[in-house]
Write an enzyme that holds these catalytic residues in place. Structure first.
Site, short mmCIF file in Angstrom:
data_model
loop_
_atom_site.label_atom_id
_atom_site.label_comp_id
_atom_site.label_asym_id
_atom_site.label_seq_id
_atom_site.Cartn_x
_atom_site.Cartn_y
_atom_site.Cartn_z
N GLY A 132 -14.16 26.36 52.51
CA GLY A 132 -14.44 27.53 51.68
C GLY A 132 -15.17 27.14 50.41
O GLY A 132 -16.12 26.34 50.45
N GLY A 172 -16.23 23.51 49.47
CA GLY A 172 -17.35 22.81 50.07
C GLY A 172 -17.05 22.18 51.42
O GLY A 172 -16.16 22.62 52.15
N GLY A 219 -19.08 30.05 57.68
CA GLY A 219 -18.98 28.98 58.67
C GLY A 219 -20.12 29.02 59.68
O GLY A 219 -20.61 27.96 60.10
N ASP A 220 -20.53 30.22 60.06
CA ASP A 220 -21.64 30.34 61.02
C ASP A 220 -22.95 29.85 60.41
O ASP A 220 -23.79 29.28 61.10
CB ASP A 220 -21.76 31.79 61.49
CG ASP A 220 -20.51 32.27 62.21
OD1 ASP A 220 -19.84 31.43 62.85
OD2 ASP A 220 -20.20 33.47 62.14
#
Lengths: 305, 305
Positions: free
Chosen positions: B218, B221, B248-249
């Site tokens: 998150g 990093g 995340g994608d």
């Protein structure tokens, strides 16, 4: 025949989750789908009680096709009027941890004026074959707030008795047309009249044109204000319910059956409480629990108020 | 070309409500729909960055048709494999009062063994044209837990590099096949390995076969453990995000683009943090905020760990 009207038909989707927590991510354990909207649930109850019933309303898009398929599966006769927009979904999130149910109601498709006019013609032809018409639930965007006023007038032209089970402005605007019965619940009484006192709100509705006002108060039972007198009806002991959402629709169904038979108010109100209790103890909205029907009828108290 | 795999494609539906309260009834103010599933969101990011990309996966039923239509609207090239079951929906309930988002993920349709075998043949033909394959997200019922193991082996046979961005058993079972990169987040690291210590979990994954482990934490990093060394990458100041689900994608997309170009790790990780920040500040998952892209690139710190 009893005609039920559902202008804002829905595909009722149920999601089973472990526990609904705001701002969290949930795995849905099971998904169930069923044709819904209050008028369709009223028709389910009447059908389960062996009454001849017909569902009408507006239906569109792939979700509308799914609703139609579910009505066919349930053997519920329907004569829906097509629209270009897509029928809505409702999502009911049931938490296994608490048994609680959280409801998300989509607003519904936009209905064009042409589609609404076409429905009115269609409705008149169906009302001509009906002895009782039940108008239930919310209106999709585009349908005028006077919708139930219009439907009540058309139904009376065609010699049908009428019940309006709605909320807010659509209910308030229907009163002047003189529906035989309006069936608000306690919250709807307040919302439609702006009067916090329930007895005053019922008198106001009758004064504004309703033939009778039958108000439901959950486990506290029913109050009826009619030209023949006032009554209360309730179970003499509370009943454990799993499905409170279907209770009001079962009351509307019992009143419609009573109007069709021309029965007296105490008899109609006894059925209304009995059917409602049987709906509350059935797992799915619109079903009736046969054991409860048998068991509770004798424990309903109807008293002149 | 980069091929993204989404076996459990979804129609992502967003409901705007005033405030989500468990056990209450809510009027949905607005309904939005969009093709989703992690692989499709990875493809959206790559497409927005001007990369040649192709989406594959399993698609079925009327909901599948809607997903396909949305991919076409977004100009996202796709070559999906049809199934008889109906593709799932996810419902994201956004509360205006808090800005919070509550996610409900349907499990997905049952996939038959025949459909899965047919997909594998289809996948091989697409992987033969791809330089990088990204396998993202959960598996629908019926697809074996070894799915990503199989896809990584097939992709390598066809000389494609591979990234696995998954969770739990599907991630754990993919390691032995030696994917070039696995990209868990902190929670997935723990869930897939049973190890609460993140550094140990990353070493375990590399030992089990992953070429590199790139873990996201998150706002704290990214940490990367590779055969060339270990790095951390992060913004030197926090950024206000509205859409954390797409972060995340965007990392997976940046890593895929870096693998395709054959770039070094510090450069790939700098892009991963930059793209992720631009995804977090864009209103919809899979979009990138162009202003943020420009602004944050210089404030990303990549350090050998």
């Amino acid at each position: 025949m009893i005609l039920t009207v559902t202008l804002n038909t829905a595909l009722d989707v149920t999601y089973d989750v472990d526990e609904l927590r705001p701002d969290a991510s949930h795995r849905v354990r099971a998904v169930r789908e069923r044709a819904g909207g209050k008028g369709i649930n009223v028709a389910r109850v009447l059908h389960a009680m062996g009454r001849e019933v017909l569902c009408t309303g507006l239906l569109g898009g792939p979700t509308g096709a799914r609703i139609a398929a579910d009505l066919a599966t349930a053997d519920l006769p329907s004569a829906m009027s097509p629209i270009d927009g897509e029928s809505r979904r409702t999502v009911s999130v049931v938490s296994a941890a608490t048994g609680g149910s959280t409801l998300l109601n989509e607003p519904g498709p936009h209905v064009t004026d042409e589609e609404w006019q076409r429905f009115l013609v269609h409705f008149r032809s169906l009302a001509a074959r009906a002895r009782v018409v039940v108008c239930s639930g919310s209106l999709p965007p585009g349908v005028p707030e006077t919708a139930y006023d219009l439907l009540v007038r058309i139904a009376r032209d065609e010699d049908a008795r009428t019940i309006v089970d709605a909320d807010g402005m659509p209910l308030a605007r229907s009163l002047e047309a003189g529906p035989d019965i309006v069936k608000p619940n306690g919250a709807e009484l307040v919302a439609s009249t702006g009067l916090a006192d329930e007895a005053r709100a019922m008198r106001w509705m009758q004064g504004a044109g309703a033939g009778a006002v039958v108000a439901t108060f959950g486990p506290e039972g029913i109050r009826a204000l009619t030209v023949d007198g006032a009554w209360t009806a309730r179970l003499d002991r509370p009943i454990a319910g799993v499905n409170p959402t279907g209770a009001g629709d079962a009351v509307a169904a019992a009143l419609a059956a009573g109007l069709e038979d021309g029965r007296d108010w105490p008899s109609m109100l006894r059925d209304a409480v009995t059917w409602s209790a049987a709906a509350v103890t059935a797992p799915l909205a619109g079903d009736l629990d046969a054991l409860t029907l048998d068991r509770v009828r004798s424990s309903v108290r109807v008293e002149a108020a």
